[in-house]
Design a protein around this motif. Structure first.
Motif, PDB file in Angstrom:
ATOM      1  N   LYS A   1      46.807  73.017   1.597  1.00 42.32           N
ATOM      2  CA  LYS A   1      46.471  74.628   1.000  1.00 42.32           C
ATOM      3  C   LYS A   1      46.289  74.861  -0.944  1.00 42.32           C
ATOM      4  N   ASP A   2      46.227  74.579  -1.510  1.00 41.25           N
ATOM      5  CA  ASP A   2      45.980  74.431  -2.519  1.00 41.25           C
ATOM      6  C   ASP A   2      44.603  73.772  -3.243  1.00 41.25           C
TER       7      ASP A   2
ATOM      8  N   THR B   1      42.214  73.519  -0.760  1.00 43.08           N
ATOM      9  CA  THR B   1      41.374  74.800  -0.374  1.00 43.08           C
ATOM     10  C   THR B   1      41.665  75.621  -0.664  1.00 43.08           C
ATOM     11  N   VAL B   2      42.382  76.207  -1.333  1.00 42.86           N
ATOM     12  CA  VAL B   2      42.069  76.508  -2.580  1.00 42.86           C
ATOM     13  C   VAL B   2      41.772  77.034  -3.856  1.00 42.86           C
ATOM     14  N   ASN B   3      41.543  75.756  -4.370  1.00 38.49           N
ATOM     15  CA  ASN B   3      41.075  74.874  -5.408  1.00 38.49           C
ATOM     16  C   ASN B   3      39.090  74.741  -5.112  1.00 38.49           C
TER      17      ASN B   3
ATOM     18  N   MET C   1      37.230  76.640  -2.767  1.00 38.47           N
ATOM     19  CA  MET C   1      36.969  78.083  -2.510  1.00 38.47           C
ATOM     20  C   MET C   1      36.907  78.691  -4.412  1.00 38.47           C
ATOM     21  N   LYS C   2      37.521  78.500  -4.618  1.00 33.29           N
ATOM     22  CA  LYS C   2      37.797  79.316  -6.092  1.00 33.29           C
ATOM     23  C   LYS C   2      36.437  78.604  -7.280  1.00 33.29           C
TER      24      LYS C   2
ATOM     25  N   ALA D   1      37.402  78.182   5.730  1.00 35.68           N
ATOM     26  CA  ALA D   1      37.526  79.253   4.990  1.00 35.68           C
ATOM     27  C   ALA D   1      36.682  79.269   3.898  1.00 35.68           C
TER      28      ALA D   1
END
Length: 174
Positions: A21-22, A24-26, A28-29, A51
């Motif tokens: 999850k982290d 994937t968030v990174n 997207m950032k 995502a």
């Protein structure tokens, strides 16, 4: 499978390991402020494609494992993600021209990053952004990064990479 021995090895060396999850968030950032078409190389279960499509990208997941492709397609159907936003193809990205994509993500093994870099430099336009998960491209200058450790992601502006490599080549000749 690829026809030359180098690419056969790359397929064998890249096991399925889902993005966290982290991570994937990174990713997207690092994609913030961008739009267009995104290719996820070795998309696995499709989490990065989902995502990116939720953020407005027209996303394509390239995966050679037919079970993972079927899973991602089923999940897209179950969740109502339109095929205009997320497509999953059972296709070897090594044999695919990626020139129509202006964003590329890859979570692959370190041993294939240099060869992948050569392919991307040949095919992508100057305005393309490449994001590598966990394993950076050797000899490429990073535009930015997000996260740390196993969840770290690295962004590369293709125009900057080309300029840097040209200047490195000139320096080596002198």
């Amino acid at each position: 499978m690829c026809t030359d021995s180098l690419h056969v090895c790359t397929v064998v060396q890249v096991p399925y390991l889902p993005s966290s999850k982290d991570q994937t968030v990174n990713v997207m950032k690092l994609l913030e402020g961008r739009s267009g078409r995104l290719a996820d190389l070795g998309s696995g279960d499709g989490r990065l494609v989902f995502a990116a499509s939720a953020a407005g990208f027209q996303s394509t997941g390239f995966e050679i494992n037919s079970i993972l492709v079927a899973y991602a397609r089923s999940k897209a159907c179950w969740t109502g993600v339109p095929s205009s936003q997320a497509v999953f193809v059972k296709k070897d990205f090594w044999k695919t021209d990626l020139s129509s994509y202006n964003n590329v993500t890859a979570f692959l093994a370190p041993g294939v990053m240099e060869v992948l870099g050569e392919k991307l430099l040949k095919e992508l336009s100057d305005d393309a952004l490449v994001i590598a998960c966990r394993f950076p491209f050797p000899n490429w200058p990073q535009q930015s990064f997000a996260g740390f450790g196993l969840d770290q992601t690295f962004a590369y502006d293709i125009s900057t990479v080309r300029s840097y490599l040209r200047s490195e080549a000139k320096t080596a000749v002198q």
